[in-house]
Design a protein around this motif. Structure first.
Motif, mmCIF file in Angstrom:
data_model
loop_
_atom_site.group_PDB
_atom_site.id
_atom_site.type_symbol
_atom_site.label_atom_id
_atom_site.label_comp_id
_atom_site.label_asym_id
_atom_site.label_seq_id
_atom_site.Cartn_x
_atom_site.Cartn_y
_atom_site.Cartn_z
ATOM 1 N N HIS A 36 32.088 -1.570 -8.641
ATOM 2 C CA HIS A 36 33.463 -2.061 -8.752
ATOM 3 C C HIS A 36 34.259 -1.188 -9.713
ATOM 4 O O HIS A 36 33.790 -0.862 -10.798
ATOM 5 C CB HIS A 36 33.455 -3.510 -9.248
ATOM 6 N N ALA A 37 35.460 -0.824 -9.309
ATOM 7 C CA ALA A 37 36.417 -0.089 -10.142
ATOM 8 C C ALA A 37 35.847 1.231 -10.656
ATOM 9 O O ALA A 37 36.020 1.580 -11.825
ATOM 10 C CB ALA A 37 36.894 -0.966 -11.302
ATOM 11 N N ALA A 38 35.169 1.946 -9.782
ATOM 12 C CA ALA A 38 34.589 3.239 -10.181
ATOM 13 C C ALA A 38 35.685 4.203 -10.621
ATOM 14 O O ALA A 38 36.778 4.220 -10.060
ATOM 15 C CB ALA A 38 33.807 3.850 -9.022
ATOM 16 N N PRO A 39 35.394 5.016 -11.633
ATOM 17 C CA PRO A 39 36.358 6.034 -12.062
ATOM 18 C C PRO A 39 36.456 7.145 -11.013
ATOM 19 O O PRO A 39 35.663 7.179 -10.066
ATOM 20 C CB PRO A 39 35.754 6.543 -13.373
ATOM 21 N N PRO A 67 39.133 -1.182 -4.647
ATOM 22 C CA PRO A 67 38.378 -1.837 -5.711
ATOM 23 C C PRO A 67 36.884 -1.534 -5.685
ATOM 24 O O PRO A 67 36.202 -1.744 -6.679
ATOM 25 C CB PRO A 67 38.630 -3.318 -5.449
ATOM 26 N N MET A 68 36.366 -1.050 -4.584
ATOM 27 C CA MET A 68 34.926 -0.849 -4.450
ATOM 28 C C MET A 68 34.616 0.545 -3.916
ATOM 29 O O MET A 68 35.398 1.141 -3.176
ATOM 30 C CB MET A 68 34.319 -1.861 -3.469
ATOM 31 N N SER A 69 33.444 1.019 -4.300
ATOM 32 C CA SER A 69 32.860 2.237 -3.740
ATOM 33 C C SER A 69 31.399 1.940 -3.462
ATOM 34 O O SER A 69 30.819 1.031 -4.063
ATOM 35 C CB SER A 69 32.967 3.404 -4.721
ATOM 36 N N PHE A 70 30.793 2.704 -2.583
ATOM 37 C CA PHE A 70 29.372 2.556 -2.269
ATOM 38 C C PHE A 70 28.594 3.697 -2.903
ATOM 39 O O PHE A 70 29.002 4.855 -2.810
ATOM 40 C CB PHE A 70 29.147 2.595 -0.750
ATOM 41 N N LEU A 93 24.097 -5.732 -3.718
ATOM 42 C CA LEU A 93 24.257 -5.630 -5.160
ATOM 43 C C LEU A 93 25.581 -4.971 -5.504
ATOM 44 O O LEU A 93 25.986 -4.008 -4.847
ATOM 45 C CB LEU A 93 23.109 -4.810 -5.752
ATOM 46 N N VAL A 94 26.261 -5.498 -6.546
ATOM 47 C CA VAL A 94 27.504 -4.929 -7.071
ATOM 48 C C VAL A 94 27.296 -4.662 -8.560
ATOM 49 O O VAL A 94 26.912 -5.559 -9.304
ATOM 50 C CB VAL A 94 28.693 -5.901 -6.922
#
Length: 126
Positions: A36-39, A67-70, A93-94
């Motif tokens: 969540h909220a990756a730079p 808001p999300m990245s994998f 998983l987050v």
């Protein structure tokens, strides 16, 4: 068996800054998880319980807002994919900034990506 997922912002300050460090079950993390909220740029190292590196990715760049990245593990390599969670990602998983990790239980977003709503389940064992 537990793993430590260490997410690092390499281009912050003089030597970088920790974004998240999370100890999770290897079977829970699997080969694809959410962050969540990756730079804009991440370095990722996955270590086993003994501290030995299991997988890593360097200079993983986000290419789209959201808001999300994998984070995707393929053998000993980690890659980053942009995207929005869907029904197939429920139960995944987050990892949140700071390192808290939970399971995605619900996700909705507007078609134009202007809004989203989600639920994450957290549990701990000491």
């Amino acid at each position: 068996m537990n793993e430590v997922w260490d997410l690092w912002m390499p281009h912050v300050g003089a030597t970088g800054l920790s974004f998240a460090r999370s100890r999770v079950g290897a079977e829970v993390a699997g080969d694809r998880l959410l962050v969540h909220a990756a730079p804009p740029v991440l370095d990722v190292t996955v270590r086993g319980e003994d501290g030995s590196p299991r997988a890593e990715g360097r200079d993983l760049k986000r290419g789209a807002p959201g808001p999300m990245s994998f984070l995707v593990r393929r053998d000993d390599r980690i890659t980053l994919e942009d995207g929005w969670p869907g029904d197939d990602d429920l139960g995944r998983l987050v990892i949140l900034p700071g390192g808290e990790a939970g399971i995605l239980r619900a996700w909705w977003h507007a078609d134009d990506h202007s809004a989203w709503r989600w639920q994450v389940e957290f549990s701990n064992h000491v």
